[in-house]
Design an enzyme around this catalytic site. Structure first.
Site, PDB file in Angstrom:
ATOM      1  N   SER A  71      48.494 -20.612 -33.872  1.00  0.00           N
ATOM      2  CA  SER A  71      47.481 -20.472 -32.827  1.00  0.00           C
ATOM      3  C   SER A  71      46.075 -20.557 -33.412  1.00  0.00           C
ATOM      4  CB  SER A  71      47.670 -19.146 -32.080  1.00  0.00           C
ATOM      5  OG  SER A  71      48.891 -19.138 -31.376  1.00  0.00           O
ATOM      6  N   HIS A  74      45.461 -24.151 -33.777  1.00  0.00           N
ATOM      7  CA  HIS A  74      45.162 -24.766 -32.482  1.00  0.00           C
ATOM      8  C   HIS A  74      43.761 -24.413 -31.989  1.00  0.00           C
ATOM      9  CE1 HIS A  74      49.648 -25.424 -31.297  1.00  0.00           C
ATOM     10  NE2 HIS A  74      49.202 -26.334 -32.141  1.00  0.00           N
ATOM     11  N   GLU A  99      47.429 -11.669 -38.059  1.00  0.00           N
ATOM     12  CA  GLU A  99      48.652 -11.300 -38.782  1.00  0.00           C
ATOM     13  C   GLU A  99      48.234 -10.596 -40.070  1.00  0.00           C
ATOM     14  OE1 GLU A  99      50.922 -15.475 -37.475  1.00  0.00           O
ATOM     15  OE2 GLU A  99      50.574 -15.011 -39.583  1.00  0.00           O
ATOM     16  N   CYS A 128      47.149  -1.877 -22.722  1.00  0.00           N
ATOM     17  CA  CYS A 128      46.428  -0.715 -22.201  1.00  0.00           C
ATOM     18  C   CYS A 128      47.299   0.524 -22.073  1.00  0.00           C
ATOM     19  CB  CYS A 128      45.793  -1.053 -20.844  1.00  0.00           C
ATOM     20  SG  CYS A 128      46.966  -1.216 -19.471  1.00  0.00           S
ATOM     21  N   CYS A 131      48.781  -0.098 -17.046  1.00  0.00           N
ATOM     22  CA  CYS A 131      49.063  -1.023 -15.956  1.00  0.00           C
ATOM     23  C   CYS A 131      50.561  -1.012 -15.635  1.00  0.00           C
ATOM     24  CB  CYS A 131      48.599  -2.431 -16.330  1.00  0.00           C
ATOM     25  SG  CYS A 131      49.613  -3.234 -17.600  1.00  0.00           S
ATOM     26  N   CYS A 134      52.812  -2.376 -18.545  1.00  0.00           N
ATOM     27  CA  CYS A 134      52.935  -1.432 -19.660  1.00  0.00           C
ATOM     28  C   CYS A 134      53.821  -0.251 -19.290  1.00  0.00           C
ATOM     29  CB  CYS A 134      51.551  -0.933 -20.079  1.00  0.00           C
ATOM     30  SG  CYS A 134      50.575  -2.119 -21.022  1.00  0.00           S
ATOM     31  N   CYS A 142      51.003  -6.963 -20.608  1.00  0.00           N
ATOM     32  CA  CYS A 142      49.946  -6.076 -20.107  1.00  0.00           C
ATOM     33  C   CYS A 142      48.962  -6.863 -19.239  1.00  0.00           C
ATOM     34  CB  CYS A 142      49.210  -5.446 -21.294  1.00  0.00           C
ATOM     35  SG  CYS A 142      47.749  -4.487 -20.848  1.00  0.00           S
ATOM     36  N   ILE A 221      56.990 -19.247 -37.319  1.00  0.00           N
ATOM     37  CA  ILE A 221      57.829 -18.640 -36.284  1.00  0.00           C
ATOM     38  C   ILE A 221      59.242 -19.204 -36.367  1.00  0.00           C
ATOM     39  CG2 ILE A 221      58.144 -18.298 -33.814  1.00  0.00           C
ATOM     40  CD1 ILE A 221      55.773 -16.783 -34.870  1.00  0.00           C
ATOM     41  N   ARG A 246      58.770 -28.296 -45.150  1.00  0.00           N
ATOM     42  CA  ARG A 246      59.273 -27.272 -44.227  1.00  0.00           C
ATOM     43  C   ARG A 246      60.781 -27.370 -44.047  1.00  0.00           C
ATOM     44  NH1 ARG A 246      54.670 -26.559 -39.428  1.00  0.00           N
ATOM     45  NH2 ARG A 246      53.328 -25.175 -40.657  1.00  0.00           N
TER      46      ARG A 246
END
Length: 394
Positions: A71, A74, A99, A128, A131, A134, A142, A221, A246
């Protein structure tokens, strides 16, 4: 603690795409729900920021190691129009990185479970706790979620302030790895492994030992998914990635076979045919999409999914992909989406796995950079040849 610190800061131009329905909340908060639809022409630079001041329920962590996530890549990469590829929410400018592990150097007056000198890793999903999601036990969904390194300050920095409730002790890793520095490096792997753990075992409900498992995408991942599938007793594990390094890493971490989808096509075959041929026509009982390339992977997954099989969708992809829904009916198959790593005992379970000696994740780390070369670390991640790239801060 007063003073300044070094931090890797991501910034971009706020320029919503033509036709994108910008919500009033996005306009007011300047936090894009889909970063790829709003943020354009990104820049990354190492700058000086004030050391965060902690609140009463927070600790100040001196960051020791932080991994480069896909991410993050990206957020740096763009499409032809100059927009970032990251499809999650983001509020810029922001210190990148989520991470991480580190040492507690200051505690708020209401902190009771941590002390100065403790080694910790921390969740990056800032839930939080109040909510409906959660309180139903789903913190990764959340309604008020903030994400470290995307909408709140991240850990490619010398220090980060974190609420006590998101921190987990690394004492088991300190015992397992005589070198404290090794424990911190392994501690930075908990978050990506936790994401794969959440997808396979929490959202997806796991699989029975003896299952056939296919992992599409052998980035961090996907490699974590290979490790977890091996630990959980998969009979055969397939890994698919166009990168030769990889592929080799996937085999070293426990995959039984690894192939490049591109090479297979040149040979007149495909991942789905390889899976079918290698399983006597049965197909894969569990297929993990960790490539973020659904338009290419989902057709192959659909053709090679075993009856009563599951698809675990982990790779973010800002586009649709064809998948015949009749397959879900006739074969009683499932598609499970998953985000995050919080709740459900995920962090302590991963920590125990890493400390057990039966879950060799450290070879996932294939490159290390100092903080002063953090921009280079993110740039290298765009090559998609490494397992996990780690930025070491101390």
């Amino acid at each position: 603690m007063n003073g300044a610190m070094r931090a890797l800061v991501l910034d971009a131009v706020w320029e919503p795409r033509s036709g994108y329905p910008l919500s009033p909340q996005e306009t007011e908060s300047r936090k894009a729900i889909r970063a790829s639809a709003v943020w354009k022409s990104p820049t990354l630079q190492l700058i000086k920021n004030p050391i965060p001041r902690i609140r009463e329920d927070e600790v100040l962590i001196r960051v020791k190691a932080c991994g480069v996530c896909g991410s993050d890549t990206h957020c740096y990469e763009t499409d032809a129009a100059g927009y970032v590829l990251f499809s999650g929410s983001a509020k810029l400018p922001v210190t990148l990185g989520h991470e991480y592990s580190g040492e507690v150097v200051e505690v708020g007056k209401n902190v009771g479970s941590l002390k100065v000198g403790d080694a910790v890793a921390a969740e990056s999903m800032v839930w939080c706790g109040l909510c409906a999601s959660c309180r139903a036990g789903n913190p990764n969904q959340c309604r008020r979620i903030e994400m470290v390194g995307f909408s709140v300050p991240g850990a490619f920095a010398e220090y980060i302030a974190v609420q006590e409730k998101y921190c987990w002790s690394l004492d088991p890793l300190r015992e397992a790895f005589p070198s404290g520095e090794d424990a911190y490096e392994v501690g930075a792997l908990i978050e990506p492994i936790g994401c794969a753990y959440n997808g396979i075992f929490v959202s997806g409900g796991g699989f029975r030992p003896g299952a056939y498992v296919a992992v599409h995408g052998a980035g961090p991942i996907g490699l974590a998914a290979v490790l977890l599938a091996r630990a959980a007793g998969a009979a055969k594990i397939f890994a698919f990635d166009p990168s030769e390094p990889r592929k080799a890493l996937a085999l070293a971490l426990g995959a039984d076979d690894a192939a490049s989808p591109l090479a297979l096509r040149r040979q007149g075959t495909s991942p789905s045919e390889m899976i079918r041929d290698s399983t006597g026509g049965h197909g894969a009982d569990l297929q993990v999409e960790a490539a973020g390339a659904a338009s290419a992977t989902l057709p192959e997954i659909e053709k090679s999914l075993a009856p009563n099989g599951k698809v675990i969708y982990l790779g973010r992809h800002d586009a649709g992909a064809p998948f015949p829904l009749d397959t879900l009916v006739s074969q009683a198959n499932q598609i499970c989406g998953a985000r995050g790593h919080s709740g459900h005992g995920i962090y302590p379970s991963v920590i125990r796995l890493l400390a057990s000696g039966r879950f060799p994740a450290r070879p996932m780390i294939t490159a290390r950079f100092p903080l002063e070369k953090a921009v280079e670390a993110v740039q290298r991640s765009t090559e998609r040849t490494d397992g996990k790239i780690i930025v070491r801060l101390a």
